[in-house]
Design an enzyme around this catalytic site. Sequence first.
Site, PDB file in Angstrom:
ATOM      1  N   LYS A   1       0.766  -1.044  -0.086  1.00 22.31           N
ATOM      2  CA  LYS A   1       0.151   0.000   0.058  1.00 22.31           C
ATOM      3  C   LYS A   1       0.901   1.192  -0.191  1.00 22.31           C
ATOM      4  O   LYS A   1       2.062   1.134   0.564  1.00 22.31           O
ATOM      5  CB  LYS A   1      -0.927   0.017   1.291  1.00 22.31           C
TER       6      LYS A   1
HETATM    7  N1  GLU Z   1      -7.034   0.369  -3.245  1.00 18.11           N
HETATM    8  C1  GLU Z   1      -7.859  -0.929  -3.562  1.00 18.11           C
HETATM    9  C2  GLU Z   1      -7.956  -1.996  -2.392  1.00 18.11           C
HETATM   10  O1  GLU Z   1      -7.735  -1.542  -1.430  1.00 18.11           O
HETATM   11  C3  GLU Z   1      -7.556  -1.632  -4.743  1.00 18.11           C
HETATM   12  C4  GLU Z   1      -5.876  -2.169  -5.128  1.00 18.11           C
HETATM   13  C5  GLU Z   1      -5.587  -2.507  -6.365  1.00 18.11           C
HETATM   14  O2  GLU Z   1      -6.528  -2.464  -7.303  1.00 18.11           O
HETATM   15  O3  GLU Z   1      -4.421  -2.653  -6.261  1.00 18.11           O
HETATM   16  O4  GLU Z   1      -8.109  -3.103  -2.614  1.00 18.11           O
END
Ligand code: GLU
Length: 426
Positions: A118
């Site tokens: 993240k």
């Molecule tokens: N931000 C989204 C999540 O928390 C998508 C992450 C992504 O597509 O890599 O799952």
Amino acid sequence: MTTATSTAAPTEREESLSPSESVLTSVYESATRLAIDAEVVDLLKTSWREIRAQLPVRMDDRKLRIFEGYRVQHNGARGPYKGGVRFHPKADLDEVRALAMLMTYKCALMELPFGGAKGGVMCDPSRMSETELNRLTRTYTQHINMILGINRDIPAPDMGTNAQTMAWMMDAYGQLHGHTPGIVTGKPVELGGSYGRDQATGRGVATCMREFARGEGVDPHDIRVVVQGYGNVGSWTCRVASEQGFRVIAVGDVKGGVYNPAGIDIAQLDRWFAVAGSVAGFEEAEPVTNEHLLELECDYLVPAALGEVVTTANAEQVRARAVIEAANHPVTPGADAILARRGVPVLPDILVNAGGVTVSYFEWTQNIQQFRWPLERVITELEARMVAAFGDLMVRTGRDGIRPRQAAFDIALERVARAIKLRGFV
Ligand code: GLU
């Protein structure tokens, strides 16, 4: 083989935990039940790598502001690191670390060949101009580019970021490494994004609701839904859920909420939102505060915005029959314990909002193959994966007599632990 000694199912008192400690309560509970090797658990307690970067940005008023940005790679045993980038005033390092951990388990639960990561920048995008956001995004990308890669780490949108942000990231990365569309997912379709990525998370949420209703033997028309949040996830959840027949009776966003027990017309609400920039003030419904929204009598309560909104302070007041976690980590461990005692099932975030990363996976594969799928194929394949993961989770919940969150972590942790062992990490 040694086993994990850290235990503890969540108790109703655990409110002082940091976000990553909260996520770890679920990991420890599963590790204990599954007798996972203690060394594997040790590895998963912390991140593989964490970058904290200073991001100086010249603002429109010519003043220099120094933001703080992060990229956390939690575990990559199952594949390249994958996860969104959050622009939010509360996106500090521990919050980002917790979200990276959730991505490891989310990808494993969905059987996507990715690890968990993240990113975040502590900023308030609603108070920044487009040019400021463009500069910030480029600076952030330059500061983390060395750990990204199409087979290393692939960012995506999250709260406060969108397809435009991904276009800037792709461009900034491309200036250093050459044109690389697969370096980010959630891009604009014109730049190699996948059809259906924008609606993917909300569609996945609505699919979980439909499957859950089917399991209960209740028709969606008889199910009253309350949604907190009307950003990408909340709004698409409302659209797809109302198409499926669910009665959305209340919706809220940062500026306030609206409530209509007869059901809100989502197409009309969208027209209002396009002009007003908020659901607040929509005339076909009564106003309601965000606090009250969470306590409305309904069937499914869907927190689809920030984390930690259902806490020990309000979990007793939740009058929903079930909580569907569209946001990441919206229910604290203490609140989870209260809801469990009260017999209110909680469908966990790592399943419910996994539609986003699932279509990100489709986007990445399309980019690698330099090929584009039509929207119908994206929707069909997303549905199939959500239904399969939901089914696996429910079978496990019933078989082991555990809560859905624990079943989700059990399935995911087993897969991550197996990959760690096979690679010889421990
Ligand atoms: N931000 C989204 C999540 O928390 C998508 C992450 C992504 O597509 O890599 O799952």
